[in-house]
Scaffold this motif. Structure first.
Motif, PDB file in Angstrom:
ATOM      1  N   GLY A 160     -91.456 -64.589  96.143  1.00  0.00           N
ATOM      2  CA  GLY A 160     -92.106 -63.340  96.670  1.00  0.00           C
ATOM      3  C   GLY A 160     -91.055 -61.841  96.630  1.00  0.00           C
ATOM      4  N   VAL A 193     -88.893 -56.385 100.002  1.00  0.00           N
ATOM      5  CA  VAL A 193     -90.579 -55.432 100.280  1.00  0.00           C
ATOM      6  C   VAL A 193     -89.083 -54.615 101.332  1.00  0.00           C
ATOM      7  CG1 VAL A 193     -91.924 -57.028 100.907  1.00  0.00           C
ATOM      8  CG2 VAL A 193     -90.680 -57.583 102.967  1.00  0.00           C
ATOM      9  N   ASP A 249     -83.040 -55.881 106.202  1.00  0.00           N
ATOM     10  CA  ASP A 249     -83.426 -55.230 107.281  1.00  0.00           C
ATOM     11  C   ASP A 249     -81.994 -54.816 107.926  1.00  0.00           C
ATOM     12  OD1 ASP A 249     -81.674 -57.901 107.939  1.00  0.00           O
ATOM     13  OD2 ASP A 249     -83.310 -58.902 108.127  1.00  0.00           O
ATOM     14  N   ILE A 280     -85.677 -59.148 102.456  1.00  0.00           N
ATOM     15  CA  ILE A 280     -87.124 -59.412 103.117  1.00  0.00           C
ATOM     16  C   ILE A 280     -88.103 -60.286 102.291  1.00  0.00           C
ATOM     17  CG2 ILE A 280     -88.298 -59.342 105.150  1.00  0.00           C
ATOM     18  CD1 ILE A 280     -85.756 -59.847 106.048  1.00  0.00           C
ATOM     19  N   LEU A 281     -88.135 -61.156 102.571  1.00  0.00           N
ATOM     20  CA  LEU A 281     -89.410 -61.431 101.295  1.00  0.00           C
ATOM     21  C   LEU A 281     -91.186 -61.177 101.358  1.00  0.00           C
ATOM     22  CD1 LEU A 281     -87.026 -64.192  98.991  1.00  0.00           C
ATOM     23  CD2 LEU A 281     -86.994 -61.383  98.833  1.00  0.00           C
ATOM     24  N   ALA A 282     -91.714 -61.510 101.143  1.00  0.00           N
ATOM     25  CA  ALA A 282     -93.533 -61.495 101.169  1.00  0.00           C
ATOM     26  C   ALA A 282     -93.721 -62.773 100.575  1.00  0.00           C
ATOM     27  CB  ALA A 282     -93.820 -59.979 100.896  1.00  0.00           C
ATOM     28  N   THR A 283     -93.955 -63.547 100.894  1.00  0.00           N
ATOM     29  CA  THR A 283     -94.682 -64.576 100.307  1.00  0.00           C
ATOM     30  C   THR A 283     -95.952 -64.568  99.916  1.00  0.00           C
ATOM     31  OG1 THR A 283     -94.284 -66.660 101.633  1.00  0.00           O
ATOM     32  CG2 THR A 283     -92.288 -65.974 100.577  1.00  0.00           C
ATOM     33  N   GLN A 316     -93.498 -63.355 105.983  1.00  0.00           N
ATOM     34  CA  GLN A 316     -90.978 -62.517 105.498  1.00  0.00           C
ATOM     35  C   GLN A 316     -91.267 -63.836 105.542  1.00  0.00           C
ATOM     36  OE1 GLN A 316     -92.162 -58.939 107.219  1.00  0.00           O
ATOM     37  NE2 GLN A 316     -93.180 -57.889 105.819  1.00  0.00           N
ATOM     38  N   GLN A 317     -90.181 -64.398 104.887  1.00  0.00           N
ATOM     39  CA  GLN A 317     -88.862 -64.470 105.236  1.00  0.00           C
ATOM     40  C   GLN A 317     -87.438 -64.218 104.512  1.00  0.00           C
ATOM     41  OE1 GLN A 317     -89.146 -68.769 104.547  1.00  0.00           O
ATOM     42  NE2 GLN A 317     -86.535 -68.305 104.782  1.00  0.00           N
ATOM     43  N   PRO A 318     -86.884 -64.366 105.509  1.00  0.00           N
ATOM     44  CA  PRO A 318     -85.452 -63.247 105.320  1.00  0.00           C
ATOM     45  C   PRO A 318     -84.770 -64.667 105.078  1.00  0.00           C
ATOM     46  CG  PRO A 318     -86.011 -64.840 107.795  1.00  0.00           C
ATOM     47  CD  PRO A 318     -87.119 -64.700 106.905  1.00  0.00           C
TER      48      PRO A 318
END
Length: 293
Positions: free
Chosen positions: A254, A257, A260, A266-269, A274-276
């Motif tokens: 991803g 982005v 946190d 934090i990945l935007a897939t 949004q995958q932490p």
């Protein structure tokens, strides 16, 4: 003919003089300062292992004071994440561990300590060595060598007693033929204006003292202390396409982005989620030179 004991002679490489322990103590051990002791050993397996053993050994008697620093001229069994080995020629880098015990900070915020160390090391080295540094989440220090991102340092934090031992390894004067991997670099290869390890060590420890003090004064709140913003500003992982290699042989691809408030990436897939990511290896899919990092 090279003398048979040249490898063990502390002056065998005149470009890499030994550290002056007395001078370092004079410059760093001050009343009211974070750093309370500083020892330099000629050789050890791992400064993290040794310092953690000191913490454990002192638990039943005289506790080891927070701010203990252990430096080795050479490590023969230095460890990175996932027990990867970190080795380098004698006196070619900085190999150290520090003991931190932020007992007034909630334990759930201690995960920021390796990220904090990264910010401190990057800012301290940038000032002392005159080299642009970048951070790769979660625990790598990057420099640019011939236009390509190269790892020149790593961080390993481990619980020990009532605190944390944080280890830091930095390639300072490694030459091209001494690099352990094609993706590795050094301050020398990045064009550092100074390779004096005492200057660099003082710069790193003073920067670490500053950032640790700010974070601790804020109760471990990374946003309020400015740490979260500083990390994001120096993080080369953000705004990149990455692959996160997770525990259990899983992976997620991803766009990175954000980092946190808990220090997670934090990945935007592609599926819009949004995958932490709290732990794992990160591969930069589009590096500075178009390669993988």
């Amino acid at each position: 003919m090279t003398p048979p004991d040249a490898q063990s002679n502390r002056w065998s490489d005149l470009d890499r003089p030994p550290l002056n322990t007395a001078a370092l103590r004079r410059g760093l051990l001050r009343p009211g300062a974070l750093w309370t002791s500083l020892d330099v050993v000629e050789e050890t397996g791992s400064t993290n292992t040794d310092l953690a053993a000191r913490v454990a050994g002192a638990a039943s008697g005289n506790p080891l004071a927070e701010g203990a620093v252990l430096v080795a001229e050479v490590q023969n069994a230095g460890r990175g994440r996932l027990d990867r080995v970190w080795t380098a020629p004698p006196r070619s880098g900085l190999f150290l561990s520090v003991y931190l015990a932020p007992t007034e900070v909630p334990v759930e915020r201690w995960g920021w300590l390796p990220l904090l160390t990264g910010v401190a090391a990057a800012t301290g080295l940038a000032r002392a060595a005159g080299v642009d540094m970048a951070l790769k989440w979660p625990n790598d220090l990057l420099v640019s060598v011939d236009g390509a991102e190269r790892k020149t340092g790593g961080i390993l934090a481990e619980r020990a007693g009532d605190g944390v031992v944080v280890g830091l390894g930095i390639n300072v004067s490694l030459r091209a033929g001494e690099l352990p991997a094609p993706t590795a670099g050094s301050l020398a290869l990045a064009g550092a204006v100074s390779l004096d390890r005492e200057t660099l060590l003082r710069g790193v420890l003073r920067s670490l003292e500053h950032w640790y003090g700010e974070w601790r004064a804020a109760g471990g709140d990374a946003a309020r202390s400015g740490l979260q913003a500083a990390y994001a500003a120096g993080c080369a992982t953000l705004d990149r396409s990455v692959r996160a290699e997770l525990p259990g042989d899983r992976s997620v691809v991803g766009q990175a982005v954000a980092v946190d408030g808990d220090g997670r990436l934090i990945l935007a897939t592609d599926d819009g989620l949004q995958q932490p990511v709290s732990a794992g290896d990160i591969v930069h899919l589009r590096g500075a030179a178009g390669g993988l990092v």
